[in-house]
Design a protein around this motif. Structure first.
Motif, short mmCIF file in Angstrom:
data_model
loop_
_atom_site.label_atom_id
_atom_site.label_comp_id
_atom_site.label_asym_id
_atom_site.label_seq_id
_atom_site.Cartn_x
_atom_site.Cartn_y
_atom_site.Cartn_z
N LEU A 169 -3.41 8.47 -0.16
CA LEU A 169 -3.34 8.22 0.21
C LEU A 169 -4.40 6.67 0.09
CD1 LEU A 169 -1.08 6.97 2.10
CD2 LEU A 169 -1.79 7.70 3.89
N GLU A 170 -5.76 7.46 0.04
CA GLU A 170 -6.93 6.59 0.01
C GLU A 170 -6.49 6.20 -0.74
OE1 GLU A 170 -10.52 8.56 1.31
OE2 GLU A 170 -11.84 6.71 0.45
N LYS A 171 -6.53 6.58 -1.85
CA LYS A 171 -7.07 5.91 -3.57
C LYS A 171 -5.74 4.93 -3.78
CE LYS A 171 -7.68 8.98 -7.32
NZ LYS A 171 -7.91 10.59 -7.98
N ILE A 172 -4.33 5.13 -3.06
CA ILE A 172 -3.52 3.92 -2.64
C ILE A 172 -3.90 2.84 -2.15
CG2 ILE A 172 -1.01 3.78 -2.04
CD1 ILE A 172 -0.32 6.12 -2.79
N HIS A 173 -4.57 3.25 -1.30
CA HIS A 173 -5.43 1.84 -0.61
C HIS A 173 -5.85 0.84 -0.77
CE1 HIS A 173 -3.04 3.16 4.10
NE2 HIS A 173 -2.71 2.98 3.26
N ASN A 174 -6.92 1.51 -2.01
CA ASN A 174 -8.00 1.14 -2.87
C ASN A 174 -7.46 0.76 -3.83
OD1 ASN A 174 -10.62 2.04 -0.70
ND2 ASN A 174 -10.59 4.17 -2.19
N LEU A 175 -6.34 1.28 -4.87
CA LEU A 175 -6.05 0.32 -5.21
C LEU A 175 -5.22 -0.69 -4.62
CD1 LEU A 175 -3.90 0.34 -8.37
CD2 LEU A 175 -2.68 1.85 -7.02
N LEU A 176 -4.25 -1.62 -4.14
CA LEU A 176 -4.17 -1.91 -3.29
C LEU A 176 -5.16 -3.20 -3.17
CD1 LEU A 176 -1.21 -0.30 -1.33
CD2 LEU A 176 -0.59 -2.02 -2.90
N ASP A 177 -5.90 -2.67 -2.54
CA ASP A 177 -7.17 -3.64 -1.90
C ASP A 177 -7.66 -4.81 -4.02
OD1 ASP A 177 -7.88 -3.14 0.58
OD2 ASP A 177 -8.55 -1.73 0.44
N GLY A 178 -8.11 -3.39 -5.24
CA GLY A 178 -8.03 -3.80 -6.19
C GLY A 178 -7.47 -5.20 -6.74
N LEU A 179 -6.03 -4.24 -6.55
CA LEU A 179 -5.02 -5.93 -6.93
C LEU A 179 -4.95 -6.90 -6.27
CD1 LEU A 179 -1.94 -3.09 -7.36
CD2 LEU A 179 -3.13 -4.95 -9.52
N ILE A 180 -4.66 -6.77 -4.56
CA ILE A 180 -5.15 -8.22 -3.93
C ILE A 180 -6.23 -8.58 -3.75
CG2 ILE A 180 -5.14 -8.43 -1.47
CD1 ILE A 180 -3.02 -6.62 -0.93
#
Lengths: 104, 380
Positions: B98-109
């Motif tokens: 879940l943390e990896k998914i959130h980091n991915l989303l943070d990067g894209l945003i």
């Protein structure tokens, strides 16, 4: 606040003290096996399916129509079935006992 | 059938089934009402999934050679096939995934906030889906670079040429490489898996890989872009979520209900069958019309209104019964993460040029997502 007991099919029990709010959320927050609450409590899945102990059925009440419609197609559904996400735990339910239904 | 968001509205009010015409003139009775769809989804004897490449509508006989597992099998073998891959599809429940998914989303945003303009399909949703899939399958994140190049849909994207054969060859190579160097990944696990006391055949393994790549691809991509588009149109709902983060879950479920990219899925009748008064010959198909069921006014009050606090919301966007979507945990983790991160970091989304992706069949037209969606994100 209330004490709630979750029983498992194998006879094991988990007693949670001083809890209140949504029964599914209480179970998920306390890692109760067999309750995952996948849809977050909107009655779309049945991953918080429990059997309410006979002594508590009247106080907990019957399932609403959306809940009944979801439960209707669950193979392990019984007359005592409820979705945990549709049960609010409050003082009056102190001592509530439910059994976690088998995962579909 | 004017509303391309709910093209089945009139038909559903009149009759439980609508006979739609599809490729090669095939007439498929579409079951439209929620309760009927649930009932049919549970009845695998009457409505079978034991139909390789014919469960999706349109059928995929021209774009893949393998049966998809566990989608295209019935009980009793279905449960055993499903069990072999279930641990991977439960990975999004793990905090580190879940943390990896959130980091991915943070990067894209962050990228979108820094850009003047972002094309949200290619520059946001496709990389998001591809990278997140590497977390699900537990493979090297570098693999996402290739998957990104496959576009929105591996079978029917852009120039109309299917990338199905390429994907099958690639999957075969992944299984062979995992045989040489086994790890904790999806491909190694299937190489080692035992089904009824034997190893899986290459065709079976390819069938698993096929649905892992194709099944959750366009669905995730379209849902994400429609959420972005929705918040551009209704900034007040982004504000409501910011003020009350508990709305993230109900908002995600409401978006799944309304934006479901998969209009329907097929089943085959093994014998001549009466489907709510419509006769289907043995071997003929019916459709479980999820998108119609999710707007059934008998179940959902104001079904065409988006209510981000809708509860209960007994939608069937992830199907129903034994074949319910294996990727549902993944989809929920991504969309809840997306809504959370947008509410935390984005003040306003401005929508520019768009090109909608419309599913056009002989008897209905339905919006499923975007081909292109240009947006600008304003930082909070």
């Amino acid at each position: 606040m209330a004490t709630v007991t979750f029983k498992q099919e194998d006879g094991s029990e988990t007693k949670l003290q001083d809890v209140s709010g949504n029964l599914m959320e209480i179970a998920v927050d306390n890692d109760i096996a067999g309750i995952t609450g996948d849809c977050g409590g909107v009655c779309s899945c049945s991953t918080c399916h429990v059997y309410v102990d006979a002594a508590w059925q009247e106080k907990v009440g019957a399932a609403g129509s959306d809940e009944s419609d979801t439960l209707e197609f669950v193979d392990s559904c019984k007359p005592s079935s409820r979705l945990g996400c549709q049960i609010e735990v409050y003082d009056e339910l102190n001592g509530l006992v439910v059994e976690v239904a088998p995962t579909e | 059938m004017a509303d391309y968001n709910d093209p089945f509205q009139e038909a559903r009010a009149k009759c439980p089934v609508f006979s739609g015409r599809f490729q090669a003139g095939e007439i498929i009775p579409m079951i439209l009402r929620l309760k009927d769809v649930r009932q049919a989804a549970k009845d695998h004897e009457k409505y079978s999934s034991d139909a390789p490449r014919r469960v999706p509508i349109p059928s995929e006989e021209d774009v893949r050679t393998v049966r998809q597992y566990p989608l295209e099998v019935d009980p009793p073998v279905h449960a055993e096939y499903r069990k072999l891959v279930e641990p991977f599809f439960l990975r999004p429940r793990q905090p580190e995934v879940l943390e990896k998914i959130h980091n991915l989303l943070d990067g894209l945003i962050t990228q979108a906030l820094e850009a003047d303009k972002t094309e949200a399909v290619k520059e946001f949703a496709i990389p998001m889906q591809s990278h997140a899939l590497t977390y699900l399958l537990n493979v090297d994140e570098k693999e996402a670079d290739l998957w990104i190049s496959w576009g929105i849909h591996v079978f029917k994207d852009g120039d109309g040429k299917s990338k199905g054969p390429f994907m099958e060859n690639y999957s075969r190579e992944m299984f062979e490489a995992a045989e040489e160097n086994p790890g904790d990944d999806f491909f190694s696990a299937l190489n080692q898996a035992e089904f009824q006391g034997r190893k899986l055949t290459m065709d079976e393994k390819l069938g698993y890989a096929n649905i892992a790549f194709a099944g959750g691809r366009d669905t995730i991509i379209h849902t994400a872009t429609r959420i972005i588009s929705y918040f551009a149109d209704y900034p007040e709902d982004l504000e409501r979520i910011r003020e009350n983060p508990k709305l993230v879950n109900t908002a995600a479920e409401e978006f799944f209900r309304l934006f479901i990219p998969l209009t329907h899925i097929g089943r085959v009748c093994p014998v001549k069958t009466d489907v709510h008064g419509v006769e289907v010959e043995a071997g003929g198909r019916i459709s479980l019309c999820w998108s119609s069921a999710n707007r059934d006014p008998e179940v959902f009050e104001d079904p065409n209104t988006t209510k981000i606090d809708r509860k209960p919301n007994p939608h069937i966007a992830f199907g129903f019964g034994i074949h319910s979507c294996l990727g549902a945990h993944h989809a929920r983790a991504i969309m809840r993460g997306l809504i959370t991160k947008l509410s935390e970091r984005v003040e306003r989304i401005h929508k520019h040029e768009t090109q909608e992706l419309i599913e056009e069949e002989a008897d209905y037209t339905r919006k499923v997502g975007y081909e292109k969606l240009f947006v600008t994100f304003d930082a909070r």
